[in-house]
Design an enzyme around this catalytic site. Structure first.
Site, PDB file in Angstrom:
ATOM      1  N   GLU A  94      38.222  40.616  29.919  1.00  0.00           N
ATOM      2  CA  GLU A  94      38.227  42.025  30.271  1.00  0.00           C
ATOM      3  C   GLU A  94      39.639  42.470  30.631  1.00  0.00           C
ATOM      4  OE1 GLU A  94      33.847  42.821  31.987  1.00  0.00           O
ATOM      5  OE2 GLU A  94      35.156  41.797  33.399  1.00  0.00           O
ATOM      6  N   CYS A 107      45.534  46.100  34.179  1.00  0.00           N
ATOM      7  CA  CYS A 107      45.226  44.822  34.800  1.00  0.00           C
ATOM      8  C   CYS A 107      44.690  43.930  33.690  1.00  0.00           C
ATOM      9  CB  CYS A 107      44.187  45.040  35.902  1.00  0.00           C
ATOM     10  SG  CYS A 107      43.674  43.518  36.698  1.00  0.00           S
ATOM     11  N   CYS A 114      38.038  31.076  35.084  1.00  0.00           N
ATOM     12  CA  CYS A 114      39.092  30.571  35.971  1.00  0.00           C
ATOM     13  C   CYS A 114      38.608  29.281  36.608  1.00  0.00           C
ATOM     14  CB  CYS A 114      39.420  31.591  37.062  1.00  0.00           C
ATOM     15  SG  CYS A 114      40.791  31.057  38.132  1.00  0.00           S
ATOM     16  N   CYS A 118      37.446  30.398  43.614  1.00  0.00           N
ATOM     17  CA  CYS A 118      37.427  31.181  44.857  1.00  0.00           C
ATOM     18  C   CYS A 118      36.036  31.785  45.017  1.00  0.00           C
ATOM     19  CB  CYS A 118      38.495  32.267  44.820  1.00  0.00           C
ATOM     20  SG  CYS A 118      40.122  31.582  44.444  1.00  0.00           S
ATOM     21  N   CYS A 121      34.997  35.582  44.150  1.00  0.00           N
ATOM     22  CA  CYS A 121      35.520  36.165  42.914  1.00  0.00           C
ATOM     23  C   CYS A 121      34.565  35.906  41.748  1.00  0.00           C
ATOM     24  CB  CYS A 121      36.881  35.547  42.617  1.00  0.00           C
ATOM     25  SG  CYS A 121      37.531  35.984  40.996  1.00  0.00           S
ATOM     26  N   HIS A 221      44.575  35.755  51.953  1.00  0.00           N
ATOM     27  CA  HIS A 221      43.194  35.974  52.405  1.00  0.00           C
ATOM     28  C   HIS A 221      42.783  35.304  53.711  1.00  0.00           C
ATOM     29  CE1 HIS A 221      42.525  37.996  48.640  1.00  0.00           C
ATOM     30  NE2 HIS A 221      42.633  36.904  47.929  1.00  0.00           N
ATOM     31  N   CYS A 338      39.075  44.467  41.804  1.00  0.00           N
ATOM     32  CA  CYS A 338      39.624  43.118  41.958  1.00  0.00           C
ATOM     33  C   CYS A 338      38.500  42.121  42.149  1.00  0.00           C
ATOM     34  CB  CYS A 338      40.500  43.035  43.202  1.00  0.00           C
ATOM     35  SG  CYS A 338      41.970  44.019  43.072  1.00  0.00           S
TER      36      CYS A 338
HETATM   37  N1  SAH Z   1      44.064  34.425  39.914  1.00  0.00           N
HETATM   38  C1  SAH Z   1      44.982  35.340  40.454  1.00  0.00           C
HETATM   39  C2  SAH Z   1      44.913  36.726  39.853  1.00  0.00           C
HETATM   40  C3  SAH Z   1      43.559  37.259  39.521  1.00  0.00           C
HETATM   41  S1  SAH Z   1      42.540  37.681  40.915  1.00  0.00           S
HETATM   42  C4  SAH Z   1      44.827  35.407  41.967  1.00  0.00           C
HETATM   43  O1  SAH Z   1      43.845  34.913  42.478  1.00  0.00           O
HETATM   44  O2  SAH Z   1      45.733  35.936  42.604  1.00  0.00           O
HETATM   45  C5  SAH Z   1      43.288  39.205  41.473  1.00  0.00           C
HETATM   46  C6  SAH Z   1      43.117  39.483  42.960  1.00  0.00           C
HETATM   47  O3  SAH Z   1      41.769  39.844  43.264  1.00  0.00           O
HETATM   48  C7  SAH Z   1      43.452  38.300  43.844  1.00  0.00           C
HETATM   49  O4  SAH Z   1      44.233  38.727  44.940  1.00  0.00           O
HETATM   50  C8  SAH Z   1      42.080  37.868  44.310  1.00  0.00           C
HETATM   51  O5  SAH Z   1      42.131  37.121  45.487  1.00  0.00           O
HETATM   52  C9  SAH Z   1      41.402  39.190  44.458  1.00  0.00           C
HETATM   53  N2  SAH Z   1      39.947  39.130  44.546  1.00  0.00           N
HETATM   54  C10 SAH Z   1      39.126  38.206  43.999  1.00  0.00           C
HETATM   55  N3  SAH Z   1      37.851  38.513  44.266  1.00  0.00           N
HETATM   56  C11 SAH Z   1      37.858  39.658  44.999  1.00  0.00           C
HETATM   57  C12 SAH Z   1      36.844  40.488  45.537  1.00  0.00           C
HETATM   58  N4  SAH Z   1      35.536  40.204  45.381  1.00  0.00           N
HETATM   59  N5  SAH Z   1      37.212  41.599  46.224  1.00  0.00           N
HETATM   60  C13 SAH Z   1      38.525  41.916  46.356  1.00  0.00           C
HETATM   61  N6  SAH Z   1      39.525  41.190  45.850  1.00  0.00           N
HETATM   62  C14 SAH Z   1      39.201  40.060  45.172  1.00  0.00           C
HETATM   63 FE1  SF4 Z   2      40.689  32.580  39.844  1.00  0.00          FE
HETATM   64 FE2  SF4 Z   2      39.391  34.599  40.958  1.00  0.00          FE
HETATM   65 FE3  SF4 Z   2      40.542  32.747  42.487  1.00  0.00          FE
HETATM   66 FE4  SF4 Z   2      42.093  34.478  41.128  1.00  0.00          FE
HETATM   67  S1  SF4 Z   2      40.637  34.968  42.791  1.00  0.00           S
HETATM   68  S2  SF4 Z   2      42.331  32.256  41.299  1.00  0.00           S
HETATM   69  S3  SF4 Z   2      40.812  34.741  39.272  1.00  0.00           S
HETATM   70  S4  SF4 Z   2      38.825  32.394  41.075  1.00  0.00           S
END
Ligand code: SAH
Ligand code: SF4
Length: 346
Positions: A94, A107, A114, A118, A121, A221, A338
């Site tokens: 996406e 974006c 991934c 996390c 996410c 975070h 995000c």
């Molecule tokens: N993998 C990279 C970039 C993609 S994620 C990273 O983790 O930085 C982009 C951003 O979205 C990151 O800061 C991530 O921590 C944040 N993110 C992930 N899940 C989220 C959620 N449910 N609500 C808000 N931000 C989130």
């Molecule tokens: Fe991967 Fe999502 Fe963690 Fe970014 S926030 S590193 S996209 S699992």
């Protein structure tokens, strides 16, 4: 699967070599490059200064797209558009366009899925499928650039914050920026790009050594290892102290400010104690904190913080001299916020 190579996986030097091998004069590679990255052509037939024979030869040897549009969704505020693409191998990714005032920010994804897991996410919840190539990363930008050009607009910023961890696909991510940065072509300045990483320390150090003008964002975070580990499993390998050391090295080497991302989750990481601890950790570091109330995802029960908690968190950081802004949540109704990107049919 027998696929022709993707034209966007080649840089200008590659094209020069190939066209020279084909007996073409040196300027043809530049014409092709400019046709693709300035003229935003989708196939050689659209590049009018290329001889037809050469166009046909190119089309029989290369693919001119890797992205098939599956769905397009527009948010109710009309400012955010999310496109789901299918890749030739069936994986899906996406990319999101956010229009805000004069900005047209994209974006984009660097991986299908991934591997970092996390917990909050959606991309992490789906697991890792594969790395994208530099051309597949760059083509997401060209796709939206064509749409914007049709209405007299242009891409102003690109964030590598879609699906995937850019530093887990380091070369392709940086090379995609190189493709788009090239002055004879798309010519989007390095400062218009932001790489966001979950905190892969060796890659941050490597990136610092490159001394590029690209912006760096770190997904922090949490302000203590126990909490961060419970949200971001990678913290077991690269704990906060090591991560911040790498960030200090980055600032020392580049003179550039680091952005820390913080998704505020009610009663998890939005407490005054976390804010104070964070302020303490970041003392003396050239940085900025971006807080964003958590976006909902299917696999995580945590809730976004209340506006009061958000305001208090920001107040504590600012009072300690740490610059902090609250990001507006956008595109939530179409799961374009995000951490909400996941391709269910992949
Ligand atoms: N993998 C990279 C970039 C993609 S994620 C990273 O983790 O930085 C982009 C951003 O979205 C990151 O800061 C991530 O921590 C944040 N993110 C992930 N899940 C989220 C959620 N449910 N609500 C808000 N931000 C989130
Ligand atoms: Fe991967 Fe999502 Fe963690 Fe970014 S926030 S590193 S996209 S699992």
């Amino acid at each position: 699967m027998d696929l022709k190579p993707l034209i966007f996986d080649l840089n200008l030097t590659d094209l020069q070599h190939i066209l020279a091998d084909w007996g073409q004069p040196a300027y043809r590679a530049t014409q092709l490059w400019q046709g693709l990255y300035r003229g935003l052509a989708t196939h050689p037939g659209e590049i009018t200064n290329l001889p037809r024979r050469l166009g046909e030869q190119l089309e029989s040897a290369y693919r001119f797209t890797a992205l098939e549009v599956i769905t397009v969704q527009r948010s109710s505020d009309g400012q955010t558009t999310k496109t789901l693409f299918r890749l030739p191998d069936g994986n899906a990714i996406e990319a999101v366009l956010m229009a805000y005032a004069e900005r047209r920010t994209l974006c984009i994804s660097t991986q299908a899925g991934c591997a970092m897991g996390c917990v909050f996410c959606a991309t992490g919840q789906m697991g890792f499928k594969r790395n994208l190539s530099r051309g597949e990363i760059a083509e997401q930008v060209l796709f939206y650039a064509r749409q914007l050009a049709a209405r007299g607009e242009a891409v102003t910023n690109v964030v590598l914050m879609g699906m995937g961890e850019p530093f887990h696909n380091y070369e392709a991510s940086l090379e995609a920026i190189d493709l788009l940065n090239q002055p004879d072509g798309f010519n989007l300045g390095a400062r218009r790009f932001t790489i966001s990483t979950v905190g892969l320390v060796p890659a941050i150090r490597r990136f610092a050594q490159e001394r590029r003008q690209i912006n760096l964002a770190i997904s922090l975070h949490a302000a203590d290892d126990e909490l961060r580990h419970s949200m971001l499993p990678i913290n077991a390998r690269y704990p906060i102290a090591d991560l911040l050391d790498a960030c200090r090295e980055y600032v020392d080497l580049t003179g550039r400010r680091v952005t820390f991302e913080w998704a505020l989750i009610q009663d998890v990481n939005d407490t005054p104690a976390q804010a104070q601890r964070l302020a303490h950790l970041l003392q003396g570091l050239l940085c900025h904190v971006n807080i964003i109330p958590l976006n909902p995802t299917q696999g995580y029960a945590g809730a976004k913080s209340t506006p009061q908690r958000v305001a208090e968190f920001q107040r504590i950081l600012n009072a300690a001299g740490v610059p902090c802004t609250v990001r507006v949540r956008r595109g939530i109704d179409i799961q374009a916020g995000c951490g909400q990107l996941a391709s269910s049919d992949a």
